[in-house]
Scaffold this motif. Structure first.
Motif, mmCIF file in Angstrom:
data_model
loop_
_atom_site.group_PDB
_atom_site.id
_atom_site.type_symbol
_atom_site.label_atom_id
_atom_site.label_comp_id
_atom_site.label_asym_id
_atom_site.label_seq_id
_atom_site.Cartn_x
_atom_site.Cartn_y
_atom_site.Cartn_z
ATOM 1 N N ARG A 1 -23.562 -51.419 -19.713
ATOM 2 C CA ARG A 1 -22.573 -51.879 -18.886
ATOM 3 C C ARG A 1 -21.097 -52.147 -19.850
ATOM 4 N N ILE A 2 -20.088 -51.955 -19.008
ATOM 5 C CA ILE A 2 -18.748 -52.339 -19.582
ATOM 6 C C ILE A 2 -18.711 -53.991 -19.261
ATOM 7 N N ARG A 3 -18.508 -54.713 -20.283
ATOM 8 C CA ARG A 3 -18.233 -56.042 -20.066
ATOM 9 C C ARG A 3 -16.671 -56.630 -19.853
ATOM 10 N N ALA A 4 -16.506 -57.552 -19.061
ATOM 11 C CA ALA A 4 -15.083 -58.137 -18.797
ATOM 12 C C ALA A 4 -14.506 -58.241 -20.213
ATOM 13 N N GLU A 5 -15.274 -59.159 -21.012
ATOM 14 C CA GLU A 5 -14.557 -59.816 -22.115
ATOM 15 C C GLU A 5 -14.248 -58.733 -23.381
ATOM 16 N N ASN B 1 -9.201 -44.885 -22.803
ATOM 17 C CA ASN B 1 -9.975 -43.858 -21.986
ATOM 18 C C ASN B 1 -10.419 -42.647 -22.839
ATOM 19 N N PHE B 2 -10.843 -43.322 -24.000
ATOM 20 C CA PHE B 2 -11.286 -42.337 -24.904
ATOM 21 C C PHE B 2 -12.784 -42.895 -25.300
ATOM 22 N N ALA C 1 -17.216 -46.987 -17.120
ATOM 23 C CA ALA C 1 -15.756 -46.626 -17.297
ATOM 24 C C ALA C 1 -15.154 -45.847 -16.190
ATOM 25 N N LEU C 2 -15.977 -44.720 -15.910
ATOM 26 C CA LEU C 2 -15.370 -43.703 -15.090
ATOM 27 C C LEU C 2 -15.218 -44.209 -13.640
ATOM 28 N N GLN C 3 -16.201 -44.722 -13.241
ATOM 29 C CA GLN C 3 -16.355 -45.663 -12.023
ATOM 30 C C GLN C 3 -15.374 -46.554 -11.804
ATOM 31 N N ARG C 4 -15.245 -47.712 -12.761
ATOM 32 C CA ARG C 4 -14.004 -48.357 -12.519
ATOM 33 C C ARG C 4 -12.644 -47.868 -12.716
ATOM 34 N N LEU C 5 -12.538 -46.735 -13.508
ATOM 35 C CA LEU C 5 -11.030 -46.099 -13.300
ATOM 36 C C LEU C 5 -11.075 -45.331 -12.198
ATOM 37 N N THR D 1 -1.181 -56.252 -15.792
ATOM 38 C CA THR D 1 -1.398 -55.473 -17.146
ATOM 39 C C THR D 1 -2.427 -56.399 -17.950
ATOM 40 N N MET D 2 -3.290 -55.702 -18.348
ATOM 41 C CA MET D 2 -4.140 -56.231 -19.460
ATOM 42 C C MET D 2 -5.268 -57.267 -18.673
ATOM 43 N N GLN D 3 -5.475 -57.016 -17.264
ATOM 44 C CA GLN D 3 -6.413 -57.954 -16.742
ATOM 45 C C GLN D 3 -7.844 -57.348 -17.132
ATOM 46 N N ARG D 4 -8.682 -58.142 -17.013
ATOM 47 C CA ARG D 4 -10.008 -57.633 -17.482
ATOM 48 C C ARG D 4 -10.573 -56.786 -16.336
ATOM 49 N N PRO D 5 -11.499 -55.924 -16.773
ATOM 50 C CA PRO D 5 -12.032 -54.994 -15.567
ATOM 51 C C PRO D 5 -13.028 -55.797 -14.617
#
Ligand SMILES: Cc1cc2nc3c(=O)[nH]c(=O)nc-3n(C[C@H](O)[C@H](O)[C@H](O)COP(=O)(O)OP(=O)(O)OC[C@H]3O[C@@H](n4cnc5c(N)ncnc54)[C@H](O)[C@@H]3O)c2cc1C
Length: 504
Positions: free
Chosen positions: A476-480, A378-379, A408-412, A493-497
């Motif tokens: 965009r943030i990518r799953a991989e 988150n940084f 990232a903010l929207q996903r969080l 835990t550690m699933q992809r977004p």
């Protein structure tokens, strides 16, 4: 200071921090703060008040695409106008309640149990889920270590901290450094000084600038959105194509640009000896290419000397160069640029497991797309490593990074307590891509040493490819590329977004 955790803390109120704040507000976030150590906003454009300070990318491009301004007064706006533009953004987007001026962040520690950043300032601690470092890459003036500098009895200052109380009229002024700032202020002060000595370590490549006032006609046209966009695109593509052809490898375009720069030099400097001293001994683009129509004519004036011998020491009343010559001076101005790495290296940022950013970067600054670092959930950084540009508006990079953080903010927001962290392999992949693109570039093959390179000779400053590639790969943030840890669903835990959102 706020007691309950915020969604977001942004450190720095320059172009980057303000762009982040505007976008966060527009996306509906209102639990955030922008912390700024200075008493005002603007960063670079608050600090660099030297005579002639201006941008060197046309203002229609060196401004935020989502905050256009039709009435820039010149092609390259002067510093006060850029500062006023930034202040206008604060007013227009209602950012004042989100700003905490005179608040220096001294340390930020990630509390993994709470999933929060504890941001320690000189006015107390603030907790936030997401921390954005927008602390500036060109912020801390670099001063050369010159023996005897403390003995100098005249006035000495750096161009980024211009001493406006120092009257240069009738003074013998020494200018150390020949970078972007010097070529802007030397022509402005040369007429005031009794004598100006320009100390040059290496000659810069200088191309014509063509600055001019913006006429009423153009300003009217710029009010028409499609025309403004078209103009902005034309400014962008001209730079992009020239850079791709001339900088990503040494090519005939490099040679053509060099020929143009030599003609520009010859048009202003008649004296062959002076012309020789002003002819660079490395390929154009290896160091930042400068734009000026006034610098060469300023150096041709009778009250100017160009000294190329290295400086040996500073005396109370001047400088001595390696050839033994003494140069008497009343005022010494450092146009010696900035310490690379910027403020983030001076602020303690401590991630998972108590590892600091400095420790993580012991072999050099490294971040996925210049934005995120493994071990620091988150940084996010704005204008982090390898996202500078030598040829185009860095705000294009900033906007892509801001979009990344917003994603990232929207996903969080959909995962209360969740933590997003870049995968080490994604970070390594990006480093590999940068190094591969860099290998044959002008910055590595152009025959110069520059502040772009770190001690090991690696370029950790610039993005070495098309700006479009960077923007497309960053927005965009990518799953991989990221892991998402969601404490509500520890099994995942550690699933992809992307998988996480699919599961919702
Ligand atoms: C003279 C000059 C001319 C330039 N011209 C151009 C140009 O024409 N085109 C171009 O693309 N780029 C140009 N640049 C690069 C320029 O720096 C960027 O374009 C942009 O202004 C950077 O904005 P920023 O917000 O990232 O950083 P900055 O403007 O440096 O802002 C960072 C802010 O963070 C604050 N801060 C730092 N540390 C802390 C802390 N620990 N706690 C709280 N606050 C902190 C600082 O006080 C500062 O206000 C120029 C740079 C200079 C120096």
């Amino acid at each position: 200071m706020s007691e309950s955790p915020l969604d977001l803390v942004i450190v720095g109120a320059g172009f980057s921090g303000l762009a982040m704040a505007i976008r966060a507000r527009q996306a509906g976030f209102d639990r955030f703060l922008v912390l700024e150590k200075a008493a005002g906003i603007g960063g670079t454009w608050r600090e660099n008040t030297y005579p002639g300070a201006a941008c060197d990318v046309p203002s229609q491009l060196y401004s935020l695409s989502f905050a256009p301004k039709s009435d820039w007064t010149r092609l390259f706006a002067p510093q006060p106008e850029i500062k006023t533009y930034l202040e206008g953004l604060v007013a227009e987007h209602g950012l004042a309640p989100f700003l905490r001026l005179k608040t220096r962040v001294v340390r930020a520690v990630f509390d993994a149990t709470a999933g929060l950043w504890r941001v320690e300032t000189d006015g107390g601690t603030i907790s936030a889920r997401v921390l954005v470092g927008a602390m500036g890459a060109l912020h801390h003036p670099a001063l050369p270590r010159l023996p005897g500098l403390e003995r100098f009895s005249g006035t000495a200052f750096h161009s980024a901290a211009w001493d406006h109380s120092c009257d240069l009229r009738g003074k013998r002024v020494g200018v150390i450094g020949t970078g972007a700032s010097a070529v802007q202020f030397v022509p402005e002060i040369v007429g005031r000084a009794a004598h100006l000595t320009q100390f040059q370590r290496s000659a810069p490549w200088i191309l014509p600038r063509g600055d001019r006032p913006t006429g009423h006609g153009l300003r009217r046209l710029m009010r028409v959105t499609p025309l403004r966009r078209l103009y902005r695109a034309s400014l962008f593509w001209r730079r992009e194509v020239a850079a791709l052809l001339g900088f990503t490898r040494v090519s005939t375009v490099t040679a053509l640009a060099e020929a143009g720069a030599r003609r520009h030099l010859a048009a202003s400097i008649a004296d062959p000896a002076l012309r020789r001293k002003l002819t660079p001994d490395y390929r154009l683009g290896c160091k930042r290419v400068l734009l000026s129509d006034e610098y060469y004519p300023a150096l041709a004036r009778p009250n100017v000397s160009l000294v190329t011998a290295p400086i040996r020491e500073v005396l109370p009343h001047g400088l001595v160069t390696a050839d033994g010559a003494e140069h008497p001076l009343d005022v010494l101005i450092f146009a010696t640029g900035f310490s690379p790495g910027g403020s983030v290296l001076r602020t303690e940022v401590i991630g998972r497991g108590g590892v600091s950013l400095l420790q993580a970067w012991k072999d050099g600054a490294d971040a996925f797309r210049g934005v995120s670092v493994a071990g620091f959930p988150n940084f996010f950084l704005l204008l982090g490593p390898n996202t500078g540009l030598g040829h185009n508006s860095v705000l294009l990079m900033v906007e892509a990074q801001v979009a990344h953080v917003l994603d990232a903010l929207q996903r969080l927001r959909d995962h209360p307590g969740g933590m997003l962290e870049v995968r080490p392999e994604a970070q390594a992949r990006f480093r590999g891509e940068v190094d591969a693109r860099m290998r044959d570039s002008i910055w590595m093959r152009g025959g110069c040493g520059s502040w772009y390179l770190d001690r090991s000779g690696r370029n950790r400053t610039l993005w070495p490819g098309p700006v479009g590639d960077y923007v497309r790969g960053t927005e965009r943030i990518r799953a991989e590329d990221y892991n998402l840890f969601d404490p509500q669903r520890p099994a995942n835990t550690m699933q992809r977004p992307a998988e996480a959102s699919d599961a919702d």
